[in-house]
Scaffold this motif. Structure first.
Motif, PDB file in Angstrom:
ATOM      1  N   SER A 120       0.655  -0.518  -0.228  1.00 58.88           N
ATOM      2  CA  SER A 120      -0.336  -0.072   0.070  1.00 58.88           C
ATOM      3  C   SER A 120       0.794   0.668  -0.366  1.00 58.88           C
ATOM      4  N   TYR A 121       2.146   1.475   0.459  1.00 57.08           N
ATOM      5  CA  TYR A 121       3.161   1.516   0.773  1.00 57.08           C
ATOM      6  C   TYR A 121       3.231   2.500  -1.061  1.00 57.08           C
ATOM      7  N   LEU A 122       3.533   2.014  -1.469  1.00 62.28           N
ATOM      8  CA  LEU A 122       3.838   1.287  -3.060  1.00 62.28           C
ATOM      9  C   LEU A 122       2.728   2.656  -3.497  1.00 62.28           C
ATOM     10  N   ALA A 123       1.463   1.946  -3.402  1.00 60.92           N
ATOM     11  CA  ALA A 123       0.752   1.967  -4.222  1.00 60.92           C
ATOM     12  C   ALA A 123       0.561   3.469  -3.553  1.00 60.92           C
ATOM     13  N   GLY A 124       1.145   4.124  -2.731  1.00 62.47           N
ATOM     14  CA  GLY A 124       1.051   5.087  -2.877  1.00 62.47           C
ATOM     15  C   GLY A 124       2.090   6.456  -2.799  1.00 62.47           C
ATOM     16  N   VAL A 125       3.106   5.751  -3.690  1.00 59.10           N
ATOM     17  CA  VAL A 125       4.242   6.547  -4.061  1.00 59.10           C
ATOM     18  C   VAL A 125       3.679   6.632  -5.585  1.00 59.10           C
ATOM     19  N   ALA A 126       2.836   5.561  -6.177  1.00 63.00           N
ATOM     20  CA  ALA A 126       2.760   5.522  -7.538  1.00 63.00           C
ATOM     21  C   ALA A 126       1.453   6.216  -7.826  1.00 63.00           C
ATOM     22  N   ALA A 127       0.501   6.572  -6.664  1.00 63.10           N
ATOM     23  CA  ALA A 127      -0.607   7.575  -6.495  1.00 63.10           C
ATOM     24  C   ALA A 127      -0.197   8.746  -6.493  1.00 63.10           C
ATOM     25  N   ALA A 128       1.103   8.989  -5.549  1.00 67.29           N
ATOM     26  CA  ALA A 128       1.868  10.769  -5.625  1.00 67.29           C
ATOM     27  C   ALA A 128       2.463  11.190  -6.466  1.00 67.29           C
ATOM     28  N   LYS A 129       3.023   9.736  -7.753  1.00 69.37           N
ATOM     29  CA  LYS A 129       3.642  10.650  -8.909  1.00 69.37           C
ATOM     30  C   LYS A 129       2.309  10.322  -9.838  1.00 69.37           C
ATOM     31  N   ALA A 130       1.147   9.727 -10.095  1.00 72.27           N
ATOM     32  CA  ALA A 130       0.470   9.480 -11.461  1.00 72.27           C
ATOM     33  C   ALA A 130      -0.525  10.804 -11.499  1.00 72.27           C
ATOM     34  N   THR A 131      -1.226  11.534 -10.020  1.00 72.89           N
ATOM     35  CA  THR A 131      -1.484  12.621 -10.555  1.00 72.89           C
ATOM     36  C   THR A 131      -1.492  13.991 -10.747  1.00 72.89           C
ATOM     37  N   LYS A 132      -1.993  14.715 -11.281  1.00 72.00           N
ATOM     38  CA  LYS A 132      -2.236  15.881 -11.820  1.00 72.00           C
ATOM     39  C   LYS A 132      -3.010  16.829 -11.470  1.00 72.00           C
ATOM     40  N   THR A 133      -3.700  16.822  -9.959  1.00 69.49           N
ATOM     41  CA  THR A 133      -4.487  17.083  -9.896  1.00 69.49           C
ATOM     42  C   THR A 133      -4.429  17.554  -7.763  1.00 69.49           C
ATOM     43  N   LYS A 134      -3.370  16.993  -8.348  1.00 71.28           N
ATOM     44  CA  LYS A 134      -2.567  17.123  -6.329  1.00 71.28           C
ATOM     45  C   LYS A 134      -4.078  16.313  -5.282  1.00 71.28           C
ATOM     46  N   THR A 135      -4.390  15.351  -6.088  1.00 70.15           N
ATOM     47  CA  THR A 135      -5.886  14.996  -5.309  1.00 70.15           C
ATOM     48  C   THR A 135      -6.223  13.749  -5.584  1.00 70.15           C
ATOM     49  N   VAL A 136      -5.749  12.236  -4.466  1.00 69.21           N
ATOM     50  CA  VAL A 136      -6.282  11.277  -4.880  1.00 69.21           C
ATOM     51  C   VAL A 136      -7.161  10.686  -3.401  1.00 69.21           C
ATOM     52  N   GLY A 137      -7.234   9.649  -3.153  1.00 74.27           N
ATOM     53  CA  GLY A 137      -8.543   8.546  -3.005  1.00 74.27           C
ATOM     54  C   GLY A 137      -7.651   7.683  -2.361  1.00 74.27           C
ATOM     55  N   LEU A 160       3.968  -4.888  -6.285  1.00 75.56           N
ATOM     56  CA  LEU A 160       3.237  -3.815  -7.147  1.00 75.56           C
ATOM     57  C   LEU A 160       2.894  -4.714  -8.458  1.00 75.56           C
ATOM     58  N   ALA A 161       1.577  -5.058  -8.506  1.00 77.31           N
ATOM     59  CA  ALA A 161       1.510  -4.906 -10.789  1.00 77.31           C
ATOM     60  C   ALA A 161       2.389  -3.809 -11.037  1.00 77.31           C
ATOM     61  N   ASP A 162       2.727  -4.504 -12.308  1.00 76.39           N
ATOM     62  CA  ASP A 162       2.795  -3.957 -14.087  1.00 76.39           C
ATOM     63  C   ASP A 162       2.278  -3.743 -14.737  1.00 76.39           C
ATOM     64  N   SER A 163       1.580  -4.494 -15.175  1.00 77.74           N
ATOM     65  CA  SER A 163       0.759  -5.058 -16.388  1.00 77.74           C
ATOM     66  C   SER A 163       0.176  -3.831 -17.154  1.00 77.74           C
ATOM     67  N   ASN A 164       0.049  -3.433 -16.721  1.00 77.53           N
ATOM     68  CA  ASN A 164      -0.654  -1.658 -17.526  1.00 77.53           C
ATOM     69  C   ASN A 164       1.111  -0.953 -18.591  1.00 77.53           C
ATOM     70  N   PRO A 165       1.090  -0.567 -19.392  1.00 73.22           N
ATOM     71  CA  PRO A 165       2.427  -1.081 -20.594  1.00 73.22           C
ATOM     72  C   PRO A 165       2.182   0.780 -19.943  1.00 73.22           C
ATOM     73  N   GLU A 166       1.664   1.431 -19.819  1.00 72.02           N
ATOM     74  CA  GLU A 166       1.122   2.989 -19.435  1.00 72.02           C
ATOM     75  C   GLU A 166       1.717   3.316 -17.763  1.00 72.02           C
ATOM     76  N   PHE A 167       2.034   2.023 -16.897  1.00 71.46           N
ATOM     77  CA  PHE A 167       2.571   2.391 -16.007  1.00 71.46           C
ATOM     78  C   PHE A 167       3.751   2.265 -15.960  1.00 71.46           C
ATOM     79  N   LYS A 168       4.218   1.317 -17.111  1.00 75.46           N
ATOM     80  CA  LYS A 168       5.660   0.932 -16.774  1.00 75.46           C
ATOM     81  C   LYS A 168       6.052   2.334 -17.985  1.00 75.46           C
ATOM     82  N   LYS A 169       5.821   2.731 -18.590  1.00 75.85           N
ATOM     83  CA  LYS A 169       6.727   3.925 -20.004  1.00 75.85           C
ATOM     84  C   LYS A 169       6.360   5.038 -18.738  1.00 75.85           C
TER      85      LYS A 169
END
Length: 351
Positions: free
Chosen positions: A152-169, A316-325
């Motif tokens: 879940s910590y890693l999910a939080g890292v991913a969310a913080a890096k992926a957000t463009k609105t600076k808001t996650v849920g 943390l899964a990396d199946s989505n190609p966009e995630f790996k990019k």
């Protein structure tokens, strides 16, 4: 960077075994026949709320059972829960499975703790397992637990890096100690990555019997509200209810982060997978498989069996190609993962 563990990946890949309906409301596959060597006729699992088809927690257990049945050539049986059932109902279910000769008998979810404790005392020669509970101390009970806060910590890292609105849920199915572990790890991961990111948090229900883990409509409503408030990445730890979270994210073309299974690969979620950034997985499949194999090998032991990031039991899964990019995101994840494994980063289990 370590992702979904090898056992989990293999389990999912071999999960498609033919199952037939039984009179007691479960499904079974006994093609291998009953064992006559004292090891039982195979593995039995009793599903948590949401049952088979949740594309998450219970389906991961199914994958482990199916792989064990195929690889070890043993029988298998899975039994569904009923709405509003009591501990006595769970005890009766486990008792019937033990009487029928299954070994191990595994309760999928912490709600089975009272039933497993009671029934294991009556069947000392049968190995029992329970997922997500470490309170039972018995020679014939294996407590299968995970460091969910780490993935879940890693999910939080991913969310913080992926957000463009600076808001996650974050959407938790039920407000209990287990789901608060997911919340704590996620919040810590977000804040460690970018303190300016706002975090919307909600638990769907206070009690499991109110549908927090089994109501996609509740998940959809909760996620929709967070998205309306600006969240463009929503992580759920809500079982079957999480399907609604993913649906809501896809409808608004924002990111969802799945849980337990690699939800990008789930066929029932295929039309939404473009918007499933990643999933915080835990190897329930591997835990079920390994316990079954230990029974067949004659070396099953009671006690706590804990899976963590270092062992590959959570990931943390990396199946989505966009995630790996996402190069910056991946670099941040690698640093975080190394920090957790080395002990430099201590992930909290409560806020």
């Amino acid at each position: 960077m370590r992702r979904v563990s090898k056992i989990a990946a293999a389990s999912v890949a071999t999960a498609a075994l033919a199952l037939s309906a039984t009179a007691c409301g479960g499904t079974s596959s006994d093609a291998a026949g009953s064992k006559s060597d004292g090891k039982g006729k195979g593995v039995a699992i009793a599903y948590d709320v949401g049952g088979k088809g949740d594309q998450s927690f219970n389906d991961a257990a199914t994958a482990g059972m199916d792989k064990a049945a195929k690889d070890l050539k043993v029988g298998s049986k899975a039994v569904e829960p009923t709405d509003g059932e009591s501990d006595a109902d769970k005890s009766q279910r486990l008792t019937e499975l033990a009487k029928q000769g299954y070994n191990p008998v595994i309760g999928i979810g912490y709600a089975y703790a009272p039933a497993v404790k009671e029934v294991a005392e009556k069947f000392p020669k049968v190995t029992f397992g329970i997922v997500d509970d470490a309170t039972i101390k018995a020679d014939n009970v294996s407590d299968l637990v995970f460091n969910e806060e780490q993935s879940s910590y890693l999910a939080g890292v991913a969310a913080a890096k992926a957000t463009k609105t600076k808001t996650v849920g974050f959407i938790g199915g039920v407000n209990n100690n287990l789901i608060r572990k997911f919340e704590a790890g996620f919040v810590q991961g977000v804040q460690a990555t970018d303190k300016s990111v706002k975090i919307k948090r909600q638990f769907l229900t206070e009690k499991a019997e109110d549908g927090g883990f089994s109501s996609p409509d509740k998940g959809k409503e909760g996620a929709s509200g967070q998205i309306e408030d600006g969240a463009d990445v929503v992580y759920h730890a809500a079982g079957l209810s999480g399907q609604g979270v993913i649906e809501a994210a896809a409808a608004e073309k924002v990111w969802a982060i799945g849980v337990d299974s690699d939800q990008y690969k789930q066929k029932a979620l295929d039309k939404y997978k473009k918007y499933i950034l990643t999933s915080a997985t835990k190897d329930v499949a591997g835990a079920v498989y390994n316990l079954t194999k230990s029974v067949q090998d004659g070396n099953a032991k009671g006690g706590v069996v804990r899976a963590d990031l270092k062992s590959g039991g959570v990931a943390l899964a990396d199946s989505n190609p966009e995630f790996k990019k996402m190069k910056d995101l991946q670099a941040e994840l690698k640093t975080a993962e190394q920090g957790i494994i080395s002990g430099k980063i201590k992930v909290k289990i409560t806020l």
